[in-house]
Motif scaffolding. Structure first.
Motif, PDB file in Angstrom:
ATOM      1  N   CYS A  20       0.670  -3.652  -1.987  1.00 43.18           N
ATOM      2  CA  CYS A  20      -0.252  -3.346  -0.897  1.00 43.18           C
ATOM      3  C   CYS A  20      -0.001  -4.382   0.194  1.00 43.18           C
ATOM      4  O   CYS A  20      -0.426  -5.527   0.096  1.00 43.18           O
ATOM      5  N   ARG A  74       1.921  -0.903   4.384  1.00 43.63           N
ATOM      6  CA  ARG A  74       1.388   0.218   3.594  1.00 43.63           C
ATOM      7  C   ARG A  74      -0.109   0.399   3.769  1.00 43.63           C
ATOM      8  O   ARG A  74      -0.735   1.147   3.013  1.00 43.63           O
ATOM      9  N   GLU A  75      -0.717  -0.263   4.736  1.00 45.72           N
ATOM     10  CA  GLU A  75      -2.159  -0.151   4.939  1.00 45.72           C
ATOM     11  C   GLU A  75      -2.538   1.306   5.197  1.00 45.72           C
ATOM     12  O   GLU A  75      -1.927   1.990   5.994  1.00 45.72           O
ATOM     13  N   GLY A  76      -3.552   1.784   4.484  1.00 45.43           N
ATOM     14  CA  GLY A  76      -3.989   3.168   4.594  1.00 45.43           C
ATOM     15  C   GLY A  76      -3.385   4.076   3.542  1.00 45.43           C
ATOM     16  O   GLY A  76      -3.814   5.212   3.375  1.00 45.43           O
ATOM     17  N   ALA A  77      -2.380   3.603   2.817  1.00 48.60           N
ATOM     18  CA  ALA A  77      -1.755   4.409   1.765  1.00 48.60           C
ATOM     19  C   ALA A  77      -2.707   4.515   0.575  1.00 48.60           C
ATOM     20  O   ALA A  77      -3.561   3.661   0.361  1.00 48.60           O
ATOM     21  N   VAL A  78      -2.579   5.600  -0.180  1.00 45.72           N
ATOM     22  CA  VAL A  78      -3.405   5.786  -1.378  1.00 45.72           C
ATOM     23  C   VAL A  78      -2.505   5.929  -2.596  1.00 45.72           C
ATOM     24  O   VAL A  78      -1.359   6.354  -2.485  1.00 45.72           O
ATOM     25  N   ALA A  79      -3.029   5.545  -3.751  1.00 46.20           N
ATOM     26  CA  ALA A  79      -2.293   5.661  -5.013  1.00 46.20           C
ATOM     27  C   ALA A  79      -3.297   5.898  -6.129  1.00 46.20           C
ATOM     28  O   ALA A  79      -4.431   5.414  -6.083  1.00 46.20           O
ATOM     29  N   ALA A 119      -7.153   2.955  -2.262  1.00 51.47           N
ATOM     30  CA  ALA A 119      -6.606   2.878  -0.915  1.00 51.47           C
ATOM     31  C   ALA A 119      -6.204   1.439  -0.620  1.00 51.47           C
ATOM     32  O   ALA A 119      -6.895   0.494  -0.997  1.00 51.47           O
ATOM     33  N   CYS A 120      -5.080   1.271   0.062  1.00 54.02           N
ATOM     34  CA  CYS A 120      -4.612  -0.059   0.461  1.00 54.02           C
ATOM     35  C   CYS A 120      -5.353  -0.442   1.739  1.00 54.02           C
ATOM     36  O   CYS A 120      -5.228   0.230   2.762  1.00 54.02           O
ATOM     37  N   TRP A 158      -5.810  -3.412  -2.979  1.00 59.80           N
ATOM     38  CA  TRP A 158      -6.171  -2.045  -3.339  1.00 59.80           C
ATOM     39  C   TRP A 158      -7.675  -1.947  -3.498  1.00 59.80           C
ATOM     40  O   TRP A 158      -8.286  -2.734  -4.205  1.00 59.80           O
TER      41      TRP A 158
END
Length: 103
Positions: free
Chosen positions: A25, A29-34, A42-43, A60
């Motif tokens: 994170c 990658r800010e705003g990415a989800v996993a 969410a990051c 995260w």
């Protein structure tokens, strides 16, 4: 004996799939989800502080308000409730008018 030794060396080099590291994170990658541990994380950028002892960082967010993810997590749909056959009206004394503007 050599066969067992060879097998041990081969098995030592194999890494299991579940031992993978978490995705990084970072600011990129800010705003990415996993999907991590059944939760859609969410990051996000989190502020640190002197009370928590943590610096500002990207981390995260897997809090309780985040939705679940994965297979078999969707609860079955509830059937809609039927409309009642009888709707009650408020009783007014004879000659009274209903108040308007209170709704």
């Amino acid at each position: 004996m050599r066969l067992i030794l060879t097998l041990l060396i081969l098995l030592a080099g194999v890494t299991p799939a579940w031992a993978e590291d978490l995705p990084a994170c970072t600011a990129a990658r800010e705003g990415a989800v996993a999907c991590l541990a059944g939760r859609l994380c969410a990051c996000r950028f989190t502020r640190g502080g002197t009370m928590t002892g943590r610096p500002d960082r990207h981390a995260w967010d897997c809090g309780i308000l985040r939705p679940a993810c994965g297979t078999g997590i969707v609860p079955p749909a509830m059937p809609s409730a039927p409309m009642p056959d009888l709707l009650l009206q408020p009783r007014l004394p004879p000659g009274a008018k209903p108040e308007r503007g209170r709704w």
